[in-house]
Write a protein that holds these residues in place. Structure first.
Motif, PDB file in Angstrom:
ATOM      1  N   LYS A  57      55.772  10.404  50.660  1.00 47.78           N
ATOM      2  CA  LYS A  57      56.249  11.401  51.623  1.00 47.78           C
ATOM      3  C   LYS A  57      55.084  12.223  52.152  1.00 47.78           C
ATOM      4  O   LYS A  57      54.075  12.392  51.477  1.00 47.78           O
ATOM      5  CB  LYS A  57      57.273  12.323  50.952  1.00 47.78           C
ATOM      6  N   LYS A  58      55.273  12.744  53.361  1.00 48.83           N
ATOM      7  CA  LYS A  58      54.263  13.615  53.972  1.00 48.83           C
ATOM      8  C   LYS A  58      54.561  15.047  53.548  1.00 48.83           C
ATOM      9  O   LYS A  58      55.706  15.496  53.593  1.00 48.83           O
ATOM     10  CB  LYS A  58      54.308  13.498  55.494  1.00 48.83           C
ATOM     11  N   VAL A  59      53.517  15.774  53.141  1.00 45.90           N
ATOM     12  CA  VAL A  59      53.648  17.172  52.745  1.00 45.90           C
ATOM     13  C   VAL A  59      52.885  18.015  53.761  1.00 45.90           C
ATOM     14  O   VAL A  59      51.689  17.815  53.969  1.00 45.90           O
ATOM     15  CB  VAL A  59      53.082  17.423  51.323  1.00 45.90           C
ATOM     16  N   THR A  60      53.605  18.932  54.400  1.00 47.77           N
ATOM     17  CA  THR A  60      52.985  19.839  55.367  1.00 47.77           C
ATOM     18  C   THR A  60      53.082  21.251  54.806  1.00 47.77           C
ATOM     19  O   THR A  60      54.164  21.705  54.442  1.00 47.77           O
ATOM     20  CB  THR A  60      53.680  19.752  56.736  1.00 47.77           C
ATOM     21  N   LEU A  61      51.945  21.912  54.720  1.00 47.87           N
ATOM     22  CA  LEU A  61      51.874  23.267  54.169  1.00 47.87           C
ATOM     23  C   LEU A  61      51.799  24.306  55.278  1.00 47.87           C
ATOM     24  O   LEU A  61      51.348  24.013  56.385  1.00 47.87           O
ATOM     25  CB  LEU A  61      50.645  23.412  53.281  1.00 47.87           C
ATOM     26  N   THR A  62      52.211  25.511  54.962  1.00 47.25           N
ATOM     27  CA  THR A  62      51.968  26.640  55.848  1.00 47.25           C
ATOM     28  C   THR A  62      50.564  27.165  55.528  1.00 47.25           C
ATOM     29  O   THR A  62      49.971  26.799  54.503  1.00 47.25           O
ATOM     30  CB  THR A  62      52.992  27.763  55.602  1.00 47.25           C
ATOM     31  N   GLU A  63      50.054  28.025  56.396  1.00 45.38           N
ATOM     32  CA  GLU A  63      48.756  28.659  56.115  1.00 45.38           C
ATOM     33  C   GLU A  63      48.832  29.406  54.784  1.00 45.38           C
ATOM     34  O   GLU A  63      47.894  29.378  53.992  1.00 45.38           O
ATOM     35  CB  GLU A  63      48.361  29.627  57.228  1.00 45.38           C
ATOM     36  N   GLU A  64      49.965  30.077  54.553  1.00 38.82           N
ATOM     37  CA  GLU A  64      50.146  30.816  53.304  1.00 38.82           C
ATOM     38  C   GLU A  64      50.142  29.860  52.108  1.00 38.82           C
ATOM     39  O   GLU A  64      49.573  30.154  51.067  1.00 38.82           O
ATOM     40  CB  GLU A  64      51.458  31.595  53.328  1.00 38.82           C
ATOM     41  N   GLY A  65      50.775  28.692  52.272  1.00 44.00           N
ATOM     42  CA  GLY A  65      50.801  27.700  51.200  1.00 44.00           C
ATOM     43  C   GLY A  65      49.406  27.207  50.843  1.00 44.00           C
ATOM     44  O   GLY A  65      49.059  27.068  49.676  1.00 44.00           O
ATOM     45  N   VAL A  66      48.587  26.959  51.857  1.00 46.07           N
ATOM     46  CA  VAL A  66      47.200  26.536  51.624  1.00 46.07           C
ATOM     47  C   VAL A  66      46.450  27.622  50.866  1.00 46.07           C
ATOM     48  O   VAL A  66      45.714  27.348  49.914  1.00 46.07           O
ATOM     49  CB  VAL A  66      46.489  26.204  52.957  1.00 46.07           C
ATOM     50  N   GLY A  67      46.664  28.866  51.273  1.00 46.62           N
ATOM     51  CA  GLY A  67      45.992  29.986  50.601  1.00 46.62           C
ATOM     52  C   GLY A  67      46.425  30.144  49.166  1.00 46.62           C
ATOM     53  O   GLY A  67      45.608  30.398  48.289  1.00 46.62           O
ATOM     54  N   ARG A  68      47.727  29.991  48.916  1.00 45.23           N
ATOM     55  CA  ARG A  68      48.230  30.109  47.544  1.00 45.23           C
ATOM     56  C   ARG A  68      47.602  29.071  46.630  1.00 45.23           C
ATOM     57  O   ARG A  68      47.288  29.355  45.476  1.00 45.23           O
ATOM     58  CB  ARG A  68      49.739  29.912  47.502  1.00 45.23           C
ATOM     59  N   LEU A  69      47.451  27.847  47.155  1.00 45.02           N
ATOM     60  CA  LEU A  69      46.895  26.768  46.337  1.00 45.02           C
ATOM     61  C   LEU A  69      45.377  26.849  46.227  1.00 45.02           C
ATOM     62  O   LEU A  69      44.805  26.259  45.320  1.00 45.02           O
ATOM     63  CB  LEU A  69      47.265  25.404  46.932  1.00 45.02           C
ATOM     64  N   GLY A  70      44.750  27.523  47.171  1.00 50.97           N
ATOM     65  CA  GLY A  70      43.290  27.489  47.208  1.00 50.97           C
ATOM     66  C   GLY A  70      42.820  26.093  47.589  1.00 50.97           C
ATOM     67  O   GLY A  70      41.751  25.643  47.184  1.00 50.97           O
TER      68      GLY A  70
END
Length: 153
Positions: A57-70
């Protein structure tokens, strides 16, 4: 000074009515100004979509999601005809297969199979896998796998 019970209840009743009127007035003013009176649920940090004809599956993150994960990505490189990527980008599944998450579009990632020929320190040599120059997830890959498969829900 002594109060009778009837007087005390009247004061509490009047006080409660005043507080209630203030709340109603505040909500009325907010509505008149167009200010939302309810709080919406926060956006989910990841959106998971099926890919036609694939179990991945394709996973698309929000900007906030990218930041949370580092989350960070690193390009696959090639030297002397050998493709390499960071060891931190390598994911081992329970069945023993090896994978890496590749950035397919800004903030979108897809898991791709890789064939490891050798691990040298913090680098992995590949005989098969993402193209040279493709960006693989070096930090946050296991969290993407959790989002893709629903682990932790």
């Amino acid at each position: 000074m002594k109060h009778r019970i009837g007087e005390r209840l009247d004061r509490w009743t009047v006080g409660g009515l005043l507080v209630g009127l203030l709340v109603v007035a505040a909500l009325g003013m907010a509505a008149a100004r167009g200010v939302p009176t309810t709080v919406s649920a926060p956006a989910k940090p990841a959106k998971v979509e099926a890919i036609e004809g694939s179990k991945v599956k394709k996973v698309t993150l929000t900007e906030e999601g990218v930041g949370r994960l580092g989350l960070t990505t690193v390009a696959v490189t090639e030297a002397a005809g050998v493709k390499t990527m960071p060891y931190s980008a390598l994911i081992y599944l329970p069945d023993g297969t090896t994978w890496a998450y590749v950035e397919t579009a800004p903030l979108s990632f897809q898991r791709e199979p890789v064939t490891v020929t050798r691990i040298e320190g913090d680098r992995v040599r590949l005989s098969q896998g993402p193209a040279v120059g493709a960006k693989v997830v070096a930090v946050g890959a296991s969290e993407l796998y959790g989002a893709e498969t629903g682990i932790g829900k």
